[in-house]
Design a protein around this motif. Sequence first.
Motif, mmCIF file in Angstrom:
data_model
loop_
_atom_site.group_PDB
_atom_site.id
_atom_site.type_symbol
_atom_site.label_atom_id
_atom_site.label_comp_id
_atom_site.label_asym_id
_atom_site.label_seq_id
_atom_site.Cartn_x
_atom_site.Cartn_y
_atom_site.Cartn_z
ATOM 1 N N LEU A 130 12.297 12.815 4.317
ATOM 2 C CA LEU A 130 13.084 12.408 5.478
ATOM 3 C C LEU A 130 14.339 13.260 5.645
ATOM 4 O O LEU A 130 14.972 13.240 6.695
ATOM 5 C CB LEU A 130 13.475 10.924 5.355
ATOM 6 C CG LEU A 130 12.321 9.941 5.188
ATOM 7 C CD1 LEU A 130 12.849 8.507 5.108
ATOM 8 C CD2 LEU A 130 11.322 10.071 6.342
ATOM 9 N N VAL A 131 14.692 13.989 4.601
ATOM 10 C CA VAL A 131 15.859 14.892 4.587
ATOM 11 C C VAL A 131 17.124 14.157 5.018
ATOM 12 O O VAL A 131 17.834 14.568 5.934
ATOM 13 C CB VAL A 131 15.625 16.138 5.474
ATOM 14 C CG1 VAL A 131 16.637 17.223 5.121
ATOM 15 C CG2 VAL A 131 14.221 16.677 5.304
ATOM 16 N N LEU A 132 17.406 13.046 4.341
ATOM 17 C CA LEU A 132 18.630 12.278 4.556
ATOM 18 C C LEU A 132 19.465 12.294 3.274
ATOM 19 O O LEU A 132 18.950 12.520 2.190
ATOM 20 C CB LEU A 132 18.289 10.828 4.941
ATOM 21 C CG LEU A 132 17.472 10.620 6.218
ATOM 22 C CD1 LEU A 132 17.089 9.150 6.354
ATOM 23 C CD2 LEU A 132 18.246 11.082 7.445
ATOM 24 N N GLY A 133 20.748 12.050 3.412
ATOM 25 C CA GLY A 133 21.615 11.982 2.242
ATOM 26 C C GLY A 133 21.763 13.308 1.526
ATOM 27 O O GLY A 133 21.973 13.349 0.312
ATOM 28 N N PRO A 139 13.361 9.746 0.631
ATOM 29 C CA PRO A 139 14.485 9.832 1.571
ATOM 30 C C PRO A 139 15.167 11.196 1.626
ATOM 31 O O PRO A 139 15.739 11.558 2.652
ATOM 32 C CB PRO A 139 15.451 8.751 1.064
ATOM 33 C CG PRO A 139 15.072 8.534 -0.361
ATOM 34 C CD PRO A 139 13.603 8.759 -0.425
ATOM 35 N N VAL A 140 15.100 11.954 0.531
ATOM 36 C CA VAL A 140 15.778 13.251 0.487
ATOM 37 C C VAL A 140 14.820 14.403 0.780
ATOM 38 O O VAL A 140 15.112 15.267 1.614
ATOM 39 C CB VAL A 140 16.447 13.472 -0.888
ATOM 40 C CG1 VAL A 140 17.135 14.830 -0.932
ATOM 41 C CG2 VAL A 140 17.444 12.366 -1.181
ATOM 42 N N GLY A 188 15.351 3.698 -3.616
ATOM 43 C CA GLY A 188 16.346 3.988 -4.647
ATOM 44 C C GLY A 188 15.778 4.815 -5.787
ATOM 45 O O GLY A 188 16.414 5.753 -6.271
ATOM 46 N N ILE A 189 14.543 4.480 -6.198
ATOM 47 C CA ILE A 189 13.887 5.251 -7.256
ATOM 48 C C ILE A 189 13.630 6.680 -6.788
ATOM 49 O O ILE A 189 13.883 7.649 -7.520
ATOM 50 C CB ILE A 189 12.560 4.583 -7.675
ATOM 51 C CG1 ILE A 189 12.835 3.251 -8.383
ATOM 52 C CG2 ILE A 189 11.746 5.505 -8.574
ATOM 53 C CD1 ILE A 189 11.592 2.434 -8.685
ATOM 54 N N GLY A 190 13.144 6.815 -5.555
ATOM 55 C CA GLY A 190 12.894 8.147 -5.012
ATOM 56 C C GLY A 190 14.156 8.984 -4.934
ATOM 57 O O GLY A 190 14.159 10.166 -5.293
ATOM 58 N N LEU A 225 6.621 -0.418 -2.072
ATOM 59 C CA LEU A 225 7.421 -0.048 -3.243
ATOM 60 C C LEU A 225 7.332 1.438 -3.556
ATOM 61 O O LEU A 225 8.340 2.063 -3.926
ATOM 62 C CB LEU A 225 6.952 -0.868 -4.456
ATOM 63 C CG LEU A 225 7.650 -0.576 -5.791
ATOM 64 C CD1 LEU A 225 9.134 -0.924 -5.711
ATOM 65 C CD2 LEU A 225 6.985 -1.358 -6.915
ATOM 66 N N THR A 226 6.151 2.013 -3.394
ATOM 67 C CA THR A 226 5.933 3.391 -3.856
ATOM 68 C C THR A 226 6.134 4.464 -2.788
ATOM 69 O O THR A 226 6.234 5.654 -3.124
ATOM 70 C CB THR A 226 4.514 3.536 -4.428
ATOM 71 O OG1 THR A 226 3.553 3.188 -3.405
ATOM 72 C CG2 THR A 226 4.324 2.636 -5.630
ATOM 73 N N LYS A 227 6.204 4.089 -1.530
ATOM 74 C CA LYS A 227 6.264 5.117 -0.482
ATOM 75 C C LYS A 227 7.546 5.949 -0.545
ATOM 76 O O LYS A 227 7.555 7.116 -0.135
ATOM 77 C CB LYS A 227 6.139 4.468 0.903
ATOM 78 C CG LYS A 227 7.322 3.584 1.297
ATOM 79 C CD LYS A 227 7.101 2.943 2.645
ATOM 80 C CE LYS A 227 8.274 2.042 3.018
ATOM 81 N NZ LYS A 227 8.073 1.380 4.327
ATOM 82 N N GLY A 228 8.611 5.361 -1.080
ATOM 83 C CA GLY A 228 9.871 6.092 -1.156
ATOM 84 C C GLY A 228 9.904 7.160 -2.231
ATOM 85 O O GLY A 228 10.816 7.987 -2.244
ATOM 86 N N ILE A 229 8.924 7.165 -3.126
ATOM 87 C CA ILE A 229 8.924 8.131 -4.227
ATOM 88 C C ILE A 229 8.438 9.499 -3.761
ATOM 89 O O ILE A 229 9.078 10.519 -4.028
ATOM 90 C CB ILE A 229 8.056 7.615 -5.390
ATOM 91 C CG1 ILE A 229 8.646 6.289 -5.921
ATOM 92 C CG2 ILE A 229 8.000 8.655 -6.515
ATOM 93 C CD1 ILE A 229 7.803 5.623 -6.985
ATOM 94 N N ILE A 230 7.324 9.555 -3.033
ATOM 95 C CA ILE A 230 6.801 10.828 -2.550
ATOM 96 C C ILE A 230 6.585 10.805 -1.033
ATOM 97 O O ILE A 230 7.173 11.597 -0.301
ATOM 98 C CB ILE A 230 5.467 11.197 -3.235
ATOM 99 C CG1 ILE A 230 5.702 11.481 -4.717
ATOM 100 C CG2 ILE A 230 4.850 12.423 -2.549
ATOM 101 C CD1 ILE A 230 6.481 12.751 -4.994
#
Length: 234
Positions: A22-25, A18-19, A136-138, A9-14
């Motif tokens: 991972l520099v996507l979107g 994703p942005v 999504g949160i990230g 759940l939390t890995k996408g925040i920091i």
Amino acid sequence: MKNSKLSILTKGIIKENPVLVLVLGTCPTLAVTTQASNAIGMGVAFTLVLICSNVVISLLRNIISDKVRIPCYIVLIAGFVTVVEMVMEAFAYSLYESLGIYLSLIVVNCIILGRAEMFANKNRPFDSFLDAVGMGIGFTLTLLAMASIREIFGSGTWFGMPVPVLADNNISIMTMAPGGFFVFACLIALVNKISKGKAIKKKEFGCAGCPSAAACGKAGCDGACAEVGEEAAK
């Protein structure tokens, strides 16, 4: 088990933002972050599509053939994007107009396709749901941070409300492309500083880390990949 679910759940925040990691979107990130309200709208729309697509793709992962999985993913994502567009057009028309074509382009957003391919296609529905929520949160927090900085300094407002002093002394370039790239670079540097460089990992070189390895059959590319890895390491 709880720690594992929490890490998903939390890995996408920091850690795997994703942005910023991972520099996507980056296209919608730079385009819609001139106003904080637009950032929230895009973030919510993106998150809803990502959650729905991740869960459905995870449920169908044993049914969809590998040969047609990418077209199937795009069709599913396009369906969810269409629903979100229709709802937004009906209940938040001004936001719908502000986001413009970037709302439709969620269909081919690299983050959504990437999570479908790398996570939802290999994990259970609940884990895929947690992954989508975290990413999504990230994504939303990143857009909000960028939009807040650009709107406050570029327009002298925040969510349309005037900011003292800056309302009459704004820096207009912050709402333009150069300002967007500047803020984007600063946030990437900040995340790297906070994580002490641990969020950005070096890519593995060689056939094992190549997404096209299955297609080329690894024939004759082991040596070439090794050479590339040695050069990159230098």
